[in-house]
Design a protein around this motif. Structure first.
Motif, PDB file in Angstrom:
ATOM      1  N   TYR A  57       4.540  -5.259  -3.284  1.00 39.77           N
ATOM      2  CA  TYR A  57       3.405  -4.388  -3.575  1.00 39.77           C
ATOM      3  C   TYR A  57       3.800  -2.988  -4.032  1.00 39.77           C
ATOM      4  O   TYR A  57       2.952  -2.112  -4.177  1.00 39.77           O
ATOM      5  CB  TYR A  57       2.464  -4.278  -2.374  1.00 39.77           C
ATOM      6  N   GLY A  58       5.080  -2.764  -4.232  1.00 34.40           N
ATOM      7  CA  GLY A  58       5.508  -1.464  -4.715  1.00 34.40           C
ATOM      8  C   GLY A  58       4.991  -1.165  -6.110  1.00 34.40           C
ATOM      9  O   GLY A  58       4.663  -2.066  -6.886  1.00 34.40           O
ATOM     10  N   HIS A  59       4.885   0.118  -6.418  1.00 29.84           N
ATOM     11  CA  HIS A  59       4.436   0.567  -7.740  1.00 29.84           C
ATOM     12  C   HIS A  59       2.997   0.153  -8.030  1.00 29.84           C
ATOM     13  O   HIS A  59       2.600   0.023  -9.189  1.00 29.84           O
ATOM     14  CB  HIS A  59       5.376   0.045  -8.834  1.00 29.84           C
ATOM     15  N   GLY A  60       2.235  -0.056  -6.957  1.00 33.45           N
ATOM     16  CA  GLY A  60       0.829  -0.410  -7.101  1.00 33.45           C
ATOM     17  C   GLY A  60      -0.051   0.578  -6.372  1.00 33.45           C
ATOM     18  O   GLY A  60       0.102   1.797  -6.565  1.00 33.45           O
ATOM     19  N   PRO A  61      -0.962   0.099  -5.511  1.00 36.44           N
ATOM     20  CA  PRO A  61      -1.822   1.006  -4.759  1.00 36.44           C
ATOM     21  C   PRO A  61      -1.000   1.937  -3.874  1.00 36.44           C
ATOM     22  O   PRO A  61       0.125   1.628  -3.481  1.00 36.44           O
ATOM     23  CB  PRO A  61      -2.681   0.057  -3.908  1.00 36.44           C
ATOM     24  N   SER A  62      -1.592   3.073  -3.538  1.00 38.45           N
ATOM     25  CA  SER A  62      -0.914   4.003  -2.637  1.00 38.45           C
ATOM     26  C   SER A  62      -0.851   3.415  -1.240  1.00 38.45           C
ATOM     27  O   SER A  62      -1.608   2.499  -0.886  1.00 38.45           O
ATOM     28  CB  SER A  62      -1.667   5.337  -2.592  1.00 38.45           C
ATOM     29  N   SER A  84      -3.369   0.584   3.117  1.00 37.73           N
ATOM     30  CA  SER A  84      -3.631   0.544   4.552  1.00 37.73           C
ATOM     31  C   SER A  84      -5.125   0.471   4.836  1.00 37.73           C
ATOM     32  O   SER A  84      -5.550  -0.134   5.838  1.00 37.73           O
ATOM     33  CB  SER A  84      -3.033   1.783   5.235  1.00 37.73           C
ATOM     34  N   THR A  85      -5.936   1.073   3.986  1.00 35.59           N
ATOM     35  CA  THR A  85      -7.391   1.013   4.155  1.00 35.59           C
ATOM     36  C   THR A  85      -7.934  -0.362   3.806  1.00 35.59           C
ATOM     37  O   THR A  85      -8.824  -0.887   4.493  1.00 35.59           O
ATOM     38  CB  THR A  85      -8.071   2.078   3.274  1.00 35.59           C
ATOM     39  N   LEU A  86      -7.375  -0.990   2.767  1.00 44.36           N
ATOM     40  CA  LEU A  86      -7.925  -2.237   2.244  1.00 44.36           C
ATOM     41  C   LEU A  86      -7.388  -3.484   2.927  1.00 44.36           C
ATOM     42  O   LEU A  86      -8.011  -4.550   2.843  1.00 44.36           O
ATOM     43  CB  LEU A  86      -7.645  -2.328   0.742  1.00 44.36           C
ATOM     44  N   THR A  87      -6.238  -3.376   3.577  1.00 43.67           N
ATOM     45  CA  THR A  87      -5.596  -4.548   4.178  1.00 43.67           C
ATOM     46  C   THR A  87      -5.227  -4.238   5.629  1.00 43.67           C
ATOM     47  O   THR A  87      -5.368  -3.098   6.088  1.00 43.67           O
ATOM     48  CB  THR A  87      -4.320  -4.938   3.411  1.00 43.67           C
ATOM     49  N   PRO A  88      -4.691  -5.226   6.354  1.00 42.68           N
ATOM     50  CA  PRO A  88      -4.298  -4.991   7.751  1.00 42.68           C
ATOM     51  C   PRO A  88      -3.023  -4.180   7.946  1.00 42.68           C
ATOM     52  O   PRO A  88      -2.613  -3.950   9.095  1.00 42.68           O
ATOM     53  CB  PRO A  88      -4.109  -6.407   8.300  1.00 42.68           C
ATOM     54  N   LEU A  89      -2.332  -3.767   6.871  1.00 45.97           N
ATOM     55  CA  LEU A  89      -1.145  -2.940   7.054  1.00 45.97           C
ATOM     56  C   LEU A  89      -1.472  -1.724   7.910  1.00 45.97           C
ATOM     57  O   LEU A  89      -2.420  -1.000   7.641  1.00 45.97           O
ATOM     58  CB  LEU A  89      -0.610  -2.478   5.693  1.00 45.97           C
TER      59      LEU A  89
END
Length: 367
Positions: free
Chosen positions: A262-267, A272-277
Motif C-alpha cells: 500500500y505504499g505510495h498510495g493513501p496517507s 488508518s481511518t478507512l481500514t482496521p490499521l
C-alpha cells in the motif's frame, strides 16, 4: 478467544537504513518471532504461502514443523494454504505429519491467494480457480476422514484405493479455516461445510468485512450447522504501537509510505481511518480492536500482522512485548465480558477430540 500473529514473509528493504535482510535471515527471524509469540502468551502463530519474490514462505509446513520443535504450547497454522494450486493429497499428508509433530497444535487456513502467475507455475488454469477450490477441498475432506478413498473428479487424475499415511492424529483432521479478503464464494464454501471463516481484515473498510462475515453467518445457518451466532469467525488486523501515540506514527510512517502493498498510495492517516490499521498507543489498539465486535459479532480468533514492510526484528519483538503484556490481557477480559453462553470457543484439537468422543462413546478410552 484466540489471539495471535500472522506473517506474509516479505523480504523488504528497511526504508530508514536502506538494508534488506537476506532470505536466510528472514526465515530465521520468522522462527524467532513465532517463539517470541509463545513467550508473551499468544495463542496462535500463522504463516502465509507465497511462491514468488520478495516472499520466502514457499513451504509453510516445513517452517511450522521447525517451529513446532522449538515451542510447546502455541497453535501453529497457515494464514493461507493455496487450495487451488496445491495437490490435496500432498496437503493432507503434510498437515497430518505436522499434527503428529506438534502433538495436535495444528490447524489450517485455505485460500486461493492473490498472485495470478502461481496458477501456471503449478500447472493450473486461473480461469478455473473456483472449481479447483471446490473440487480440491471436497477431496481433501475425504482424504482426512475415510480410510480408503476412491475418487474421480474433473481437475486431477482419479484415486483408487488410496489410504492417507499418516492418518490424522487421534483420527481428528486439523480444523479448517477458509480465508478471504473479497470472495463471497469462499464464505459460502466455509458455511456449506460448517468450517471457520477468516476475513483478512487489513485492506478493506469495516463495511466490506461486515458484509462478508454476514454472508458467511447467514449461509452457515442456512446449511443447518446452527444459529448464525455459532459460526466460527476469525479476523486479521494490522497494528504498530509505541507507548506514545505520536511516536508510533512518526516511527511507522516511512515503513507505511514505502510498503510494497500500500505504499505510495493513501496517507497513513487516511488508511488508518478507512481500514482496521491501528498505529498508536496500546490503548488505541485495544479500543479499535474491541470495535470489531460491533460489526462482525462475537468471534473466535484475532490475528495481527506485525512483521512486514521492512520492520527490523528488534522492533517486531518490541511490538510483541507490547501486544502480550499490555494489549491481549485487556482484550481477553473485554471480549469475554457479556459474551453469550451459546457462542462457541475457537476449536482446538483437544476440543474436537472431546466432541468426537462424546458423539461416539465407543471411542472413549475407558469403554
Amino acid at each position: 478467544m484466540q489471539f495471535g500473529v500472522f506473517t506474509v514473509g516479505d523480504v523488504t528493504e528497511d526504508p530508514t537504513t536502506g538494508r534488506t535482510p537476506t532470505e536466510s535471515e528472514r526465515i530465521r527471524d520468522t522462527v524467532r518471532i513465532a517463539v517470541k509469540a509463545e513467550e508473551v502468551g499468544l495463542d496462535v502463530f500463522a504463516t502465509g504461502e507465497h511462491h514468488n519474490p520478495p516472499f520466502v514462505p514457499s513451504s509453510p509446513t516445513t517452517l511450522l514443523g521447525f517451529i513446532a520443535a522449538r515451542t510447546e504450547r502455541i497453535l501453529l497454522s497457515t494464514s493461507t494454504t493455496l487450495i487451488s494450486t496445491n495437490d490435496p493429497v500432498k496437503i493432507a499428508e503434510d498437515f497430518s505429519v505436522l499434527q503428529h509433530l506438534s502433538q495436535g497444535r495444528t490447524d489450517i487456513m485455505l485460500g486461493r491467494g492473490n498472485t495470478g502467475p502461481v496458477y501456471p507455475w503449478f500447472g493450473k488454469d486461473i480461469r478455473k480457480a473456483v472449481p479447483l477450490t471446490v473440487e480440491n477441498y471436497g477431496l481433501l475432506r475425504r482424504l482426512w476422514r475415510e480410510d480408503v478413498v476412491d475418487w474421480q473428479g474433473e481437475m486431477r487424475t482419479p484415486l483408487q484405493g488410496f489410504t492417507l499415511a499418516p492418518r490424522p492424529l487421534d483420527g481428528i483432521p486439523p480444523f479448517v479455516w477458509h480465508g478471504s479478503i473479497r470472495s463471497p464464494e469462499v464464505a459460502e464454501l466455509a458455511a456449506y461445510y460448517g468450517d471457520g471463516f477468516f476475513a483478512n481484515h487489513i485492506f478493506w473498510p469495516p463495511s466490506h468485512t461486515e458484509r462478508m462475515v454476514g454472508v458467511y453467518r447467514q449461509r452457515f445457518e442456512h446449511h443447518g450447522h446452527g444459529p448464525a451466532s455459532q459460526a466460527i469467525v476469525g479476523l486479521g488486523g494490522q497494528v504498530f504501537m509505541r507507548r506514545n501515540s505520536q511516536d508510533a506514527v512518526n516511527e511507522f510512517r516511512p515503513y507505511f509510505d514505502n510498503a510494497p502493498v500500500y505504499g505510495h498510495g493513501p496517507s497513513l492517516e487516511d488508511f488508518s481511518t478507512l481500514t482496521p490499521l491501528t498505529v498508536g498507543s496500546p490503548a488505541e489498539v485495544i479500543d479499535k480492536t474491541l470495535g470489531f465486535r460491533e460489526y462482525v459479532g462475537d468471534y473466535q480468533r484475532q490475528l495481527f500482522l506485525m512483521d512486514h514492510a521492512g520492520l527490523p526484528l528488534k522492533t517486531v519483538l518490541e511490538q510483541l512485548d507490547l501486544l502480550g503484556e499490555e494489549v491481549v490481557p485487556v482484550l481477553r477480559k473485554e471480549f469475554a465480558a457479556n459474551r453469550p453462553d451459546d457462542v462457541p470457543a475457537a476449536p482446538t484439537h483437544q476440543s474436537l477430540l472431546r466432541a468426537a468422543r462424546e458423539a461416539d462413546p465407543a471411542d472413549r478410552p475407558d469403554t
